[in-house]
Design an enzyme around this catalytic site. Structure first.
Site, short mmCIF file in Angstrom:
data_model
loop_
_atom_site.label_atom_id
_atom_site.label_comp_id
_atom_site.label_asym_id
_atom_site.label_seq_id
_atom_site.Cartn_x
_atom_site.Cartn_y
_atom_site.Cartn_z
N ASN A 62 -11.19 73.22 -41.59
CA ASN A 62 -11.67 72.21 -40.39
C ASN A 62 -11.62 72.73 -39.26
OD1 ASN A 62 -8.62 72.72 -40.99
ND2 ASN A 62 -8.22 70.82 -40.02
N GLU A 75 -14.05 70.84 -45.94
CA GLU A 75 -14.96 70.52 -47.11
C GLU A 75 -16.43 70.75 -46.86
OE1 GLU A 75 -12.39 68.89 -46.62
OE2 GLU A 75 -11.37 67.76 -48.16
N CYS A 112 -11.59 63.19 -47.78
CA CYS A 112 -12.06 61.98 -47.11
C CYS A 112 -13.30 61.49 -47.68
CB CYS A 112 -12.28 61.97 -45.58
SG CYS A 112 -13.61 62.94 -45.13
N1 THU Z 1 -9.51 66.96 -42.71
C1 THU Z 1 -10.37 67.85 -43.80
O1 THU Z 1 -10.45 69.01 -43.50
N2 THU Z 1 -10.67 67.62 -44.68
C2 THU Z 1 -10.35 66.08 -45.21
O2 THU Z 1 -11.01 65.60 -46.34
C3 THU Z 1 -9.63 65.21 -44.39
C4 THU Z 1 -9.12 65.81 -43.20
C5 THU Z 1 -9.24 67.54 -41.43
C6 THU Z 1 -9.74 66.94 -40.32
C7 THU Z 1 -8.97 67.06 -39.20
O3 THU Z 1 -9.29 68.25 -38.64
C8 THU Z 1 -7.60 67.25 -39.89
O4 THU Z 1 -7.94 67.31 -41.27
C9 THU Z 1 -6.51 66.00 -39.67
O5 THU Z 1 -7.49 64.79 -40.16
#
Ligand code: THU
Length: 161
Positions: A62, A75, A112
């Site tokens: 992320n 992802e 998500c």
């Molecule tokens: N996040 C992801 O990388 N993948 C997901 O499917 C859900 C959330 C990240 C986004 C953000 O940087 C952190 O997790 C908190 O939401």
């Protein structure tokens, strides 16, 4: 009125040792991917690793931004990199994991809806389902074969393609 029910199915493993050697390696690669997470705002590190048919492994993490909505999930970082660079090398498996120093993560972190929708698009494009491994270091591991288990109502409209 008609009542509909949808069943989804996924497997739960108590330990990473129950997975195949290749899947264990991919979980370790997802952990490695977290090293490059840029998450100073949420302090929630997420790593994704894609196993391609050729043997290549793609990493994503992320990437947050001070303008919050500009950031992107691990992802989609991995998936868009695949789409841009390896579109003809099918994704066989995707492993996802997360870590934070703020609290203990005791169950798998589920992707998500936007990430699932992006994965759905690429499953269609490559005409082959992706095995999804939600790797939790301190809890169970969930494995699903194909996106429909996690996003049964994914958006798709053939006439748009
Ligand atoms: N996040 C992801 O990388 N993948 C997901 O499917 C859900 C959330 C990240 C986004 C953000 O940087 C952190 O997790 C908190 O939401």
């Amino acid at each position: 009125m008609t009542n509909h029910e949808i069943k989804i199915s996924f497997k739960e493993y108590n330990s990473v040792n129950e997975l195949s050697a290749a899947d264990q390696t991919l979980c370790a690669e997802a952990v490695k991917a977290m090293e490059n997470s840029h998450s100073p705002y949420s302090k929630f590190r997420v790593g994704a690793a894609l196993q391609l048919k050729s043997g290549e492994i793609i990493h994503g993490s992320n990437q947050e931004n001070v303008a919050y909505p500009s950031g992107l999930c691990a992802e989609r970082v991995a998936l868009f990199y695949w789409g841009a660079n390896y579109p003809d090398d099918p994704i066989e498996t995707m492993a996802i994991t997360a870590h934070t120093d703020e609290f203990k993560i005791l169950k798998p972190v589920t992707s998500c809806g936007s990430c699932l929708q992006v994965l759905a698009e690429y499953e269609k494009k490559q005409n082959q389902p992706v095995k999804i491994i939600l790797y939790c270091k301190d809890g169970p591991i969930w494995v699903a074969n194909g996106i429909e288990s996690f996003l049964p109502f994914l958006f798709f409209e053939d006439r748009l393609s």
